[in-house]
Design a protein around this motif. Sequence first.
Motif, PDB file in Angstrom:
ATOM      1  N   LYS A 129       1.733   2.077  -3.503  1.00 30.45           N
ATOM      2  CA  LYS A 129       0.538   2.580  -4.180  1.00 30.45           C
ATOM      3  C   LYS A 129       0.299   4.047  -3.806  1.00 30.45           C
ATOM      4  O   LYS A 129      -0.020   4.866  -4.676  1.00 30.45           O
ATOM      5  CB  LYS A 129      -0.672   1.726  -3.793  1.00 30.45           C
ATOM      6  CG  LYS A 129      -1.913   2.059  -4.578  1.00 30.45           C
ATOM      7  CD  LYS A 129      -3.078   1.164  -4.200  1.00 30.45           C
ATOM      8  CE  LYS A 129      -2.927  -0.184  -4.834  1.00 30.45           C
ATOM      9  NZ  LYS A 129      -4.195  -0.859  -5.092  1.00 30.45           N
TER      10      LYS A 129
ATOM     11  N   TRP B 145     -10.445   3.257  -3.398  1.00 25.14           N
ATOM     12  CA  TRP B 145      -9.460   2.320  -2.836  1.00 25.14           C
ATOM     13  C   TRP B 145      -9.461   2.406  -1.314  1.00 25.14           C
ATOM     14  O   TRP B 145      -9.509   1.382  -0.628  1.00 25.14           O
ATOM     15  CB  TRP B 145      -8.075   2.624  -3.396  1.00 25.14           C
ATOM     16  CG  TRP B 145      -6.968   1.864  -2.736  1.00 25.14           C
ATOM     17  CD1 TRP B 145      -6.886   0.517  -2.543  1.00 25.14           C
ATOM     18  CD2 TRP B 145      -5.778   2.414  -2.147  1.00 25.14           C
ATOM     19  NE1 TRP B 145      -5.711   0.189  -1.889  1.00 25.14           N
ATOM     20  CE2 TRP B 145      -5.019   1.341  -1.640  1.00 25.14           C
ATOM     21  CE3 TRP B 145      -5.284   3.706  -2.026  1.00 25.14           C
ATOM     22  CZ2 TRP B 145      -3.802   1.521  -1.012  1.00 25.14           C
ATOM     23  CZ3 TRP B 145      -4.063   3.884  -1.406  1.00 25.14           C
ATOM     24  CH2 TRP B 145      -3.335   2.796  -0.905  1.00 25.14           C
TER      25      TRP B 145
ATOM     26  N   SER C 207       0.812  -1.214   0.000  1.00 25.20           N
ATOM     27  CA  SER C 207       0.000   0.000   0.000  1.00 25.20           C
ATOM     28  C   SER C 207       0.850   1.271   0.000  1.00 25.20           C
ATOM     29  O   SER C 207       0.442   2.279  -0.566  1.00 25.20           O
ATOM     30  CB  SER C 207      -0.976   0.005   1.176  1.00 25.20           C
ATOM     31  OG  SER C 207      -0.289  -0.049   2.396  1.00 25.20           O
TER      32      SER C 207
ATOM     33  N   GLU D 285     -10.561  -0.506   1.254  1.00 29.19           N
ATOM     34  CA  GLU D 285      -9.637  -0.976   2.292  1.00 29.19           C
ATOM     35  C   GLU D 285     -10.307  -0.948   3.670  1.00 29.19           C
ATOM     36  O   GLU D 285     -10.121  -1.869   4.459  1.00 29.19           O
ATOM     37  CB  GLU D 285      -8.356  -0.127   2.309  1.00 29.19           C
ATOM     38  CG  GLU D 285      -7.450  -0.356   1.116  1.00 29.19           C
ATOM     39  CD  GLU D 285      -6.835  -1.740   1.077  1.00 29.19           C
ATOM     40  OE1 GLU D 285      -6.277  -2.162   2.097  1.00 29.19           O
ATOM     41  OE2 GLU D 285      -6.923  -2.392   0.023  1.00 29.19           O
TER      42      GLU D 285
END
Length: 139
Positions: free
Chosen positions: A72, A118, A69, A122
């Motif tokens: 990202k 996103w 993550s 999550e």
Amino acid sequence: MKPKTTKILYWIFTILFALAMLGDAYGGITMQQAGKESLAKLGYPMYLLVIMGSAKVLGVIAILQTRYSTIKEWAYSGFTISFIGAFLSWTAVGTAETVNLIAPLVMLAVMFFTYYLWKKYEQVKDLSVTNTVLAGNAA
């Protein structure tokens, strides 16, 4: 929004965003004429096309992967800087072509929407795992 809906929307918009960025990256890496003309108007060196194109490919890979993550997050940051930089560059040269000002802002909005989805996904995923663990411990 249901978790499944969030997941589906996230992947649809993320894939569309990734395809747009890959198309732009291809244009930069292969030094397409439109990119050369844009960089000439902005006063940037031509090799910047290949650098930015390569960075966009890496950014797409980082956004599509699901394991790291932090990477990202950095990719989203890089795209944000790129879009804001494009907008400010076109503003600085005083372009009369509105598309050059609007395109980076539209892509920035699409990117922020994928980022929002996103993060929402999550949260839902983490909540789902927590509920499963708690339900298992209660039994």
